[in-house]
Design an enzyme around this catalytic site. Structure first.
Site, PDB file in Angstrom:
ATOM      1  N   HIS A  17      26.121  16.537  33.606  1.00 23.81           N
ATOM      2  CA  HIS A  17      25.514  16.999  32.356  1.00 23.81           C
ATOM      3  C   HIS A  17      26.435  17.988  31.647  1.00 23.81           C
ATOM      4  O   HIS A  17      26.668  17.885  30.440  1.00 23.81           O
ATOM      5  CB  HIS A  17      24.174  17.699  32.620  1.00 23.81           C
ATOM      6  CG  HIS A  17      23.092  16.822  33.119  1.00 23.81           C
ATOM      7  ND1 HIS A  17      22.331  17.157  34.210  1.00 23.81           N
ATOM      8  CD2 HIS A  17      22.609  15.625  32.673  1.00 23.81           C
ATOM      9  CE1 HIS A  17      21.423  16.215  34.414  1.00 23.81           C
ATOM     10  NE2 HIS A  17      21.580  15.264  33.512  1.00 23.81           N
ATOM     11  N   LYS A  41       4.466  15.080  32.456  1.00 28.27           N
ATOM     12  CA  LYS A  41       5.460  14.654  33.443  1.00 28.27           C
ATOM     13  C   LYS A  41       5.546  15.682  34.561  1.00 28.27           C
ATOM     14  O   LYS A  41       5.503  16.890  34.323  1.00 28.27           O
ATOM     15  CB  LYS A  41       6.840  14.503  32.790  1.00 28.27           C
ATOM     16  CG  LYS A  41       6.899  13.456  31.713  1.00 28.27           C
ATOM     17  CD  LYS A  41       7.063  12.099  32.313  1.00 28.27           C
ATOM     18  CE  LYS A  41       7.267  11.087  31.192  1.00 28.27           C
ATOM     19  NZ  LYS A  41       7.697   9.820  31.643  1.00 28.27           N
ATOM     20  N   ARG A  90      26.540   6.507  32.524  1.00 31.61           N
ATOM     21  CA  ARG A  90      27.114   6.401  33.862  1.00 31.61           C
ATOM     22  C   ARG A  90      27.517   4.980  34.199  1.00 31.61           C
ATOM     23  O   ARG A  90      28.422   4.759  34.989  1.00 31.61           O
ATOM     24  CB  ARG A  90      26.111   6.890  34.905  1.00 31.61           C
ATOM     25  CG  ARG A  90      25.800   8.363  34.813  1.00 31.61           C
ATOM     26  CD  ARG A  90      24.664   8.718  35.715  1.00 31.61           C
ATOM     27  NE  ARG A  90      23.498   7.921  35.303  1.00 31.61           N
ATOM     28  CZ  ARG A  90      22.267   8.144  35.668  1.00 31.61           C
ATOM     29  NH1 ARG A  90      21.998   9.113  36.487  1.00 31.61           N
ATOM     30  NH2 ARG A  90      21.278   7.399  35.240  1.00 31.61           N
ATOM     31  N   SER A 128      20.142  13.415  38.321  1.00 33.55           N
ATOM     32  CA  SER A 128      19.262  14.487  38.799  1.00 33.55           C
ATOM     33  C   SER A 128      18.316  13.966  39.869  1.00 33.55           C
ATOM     34  O   SER A 128      18.055  14.652  40.863  1.00 33.55           O
ATOM     35  CB  SER A 128      18.455  15.067  37.637  1.00 33.55           C
ATOM     36  OG  SER A 128      19.290  15.732  36.729  1.00 33.55           O
TER      37      SER A 128
END
Length: 160
Positions: A17, A41, A90, A128
């Site tokens: 990040h 969430k 990614r 993460s």
């Protein structure tokens, strides 16, 4: 002035990040790291904790600020006067998903462009979610997160 938004949940922030934000900071006059705040969430770290971690992780970048937002990232960009959304990629799988999102966003906010930055080779496999999973089983994630994040992550997992 060119202004970009780097949105995400950052739960927790990783070196990947920080790499994307650092590179975006070289391309824009100002970069806003926008942390999505969604009460429905379930996150390991609260929005305030994630904001604090991102502020610490990007404190070396003078043209970066960290903020939380709710709702659509495009609405946030318009509100902030940002003309770009910067997303790190990614893999090809990320591209497929992010391309759909970018095309939707283009319809929602025609003046806001989405730019994709590929992750640096050493960060391409790190997320993460993977960091949290490996850490929860006692694996060493120290190469992938700042030291202060590792400390907070270790403590939070110990509490659970």
């Amino acid at each position: 002035m060119s202004r970009a938004v780097c949105p995400g949940t950052f739960d927790p922030v990783t070196h990947g990040h920080v790499d994307i934000v650092t590179r975006a900071a070289r391309l824009f006059d100002e970069v806003i790291v926008a942390i999505g705040v969604n009460a429905s969430k379930n996150r390991l770290f609260s929005a305030e904790e994630r904001i604090d971690m991102l502020r610490q992780a990007t404190s070396h970048l003078d043209n970066v600020r960290v903020d939380g937002f709710m709702g659509l990232v495009t609405a946030y960009c318009v509100e902030q006067g940002a003309n770009a959304i910067v997303k790190g990629l990614r893999s090809g799988g990320d591209f497929g998903y992010e391309l759909q999102m970018a095309q939707m966003n283009a319809g929602l906010a025609p003046g806001v462009e989405t730019l994709f930055l590929p992750t640096a080779a050493g960060h391409g496999f790190v997320s993460s979610s993977l960091v949290k999973e490996v850490a929860s089983y006692g694996g060493d994630v120290s190469p992938h997160v700042p030291a202060f994040v590792l400390e907070a992550l270790t403590e939070r997992l110990r509490e659970r």
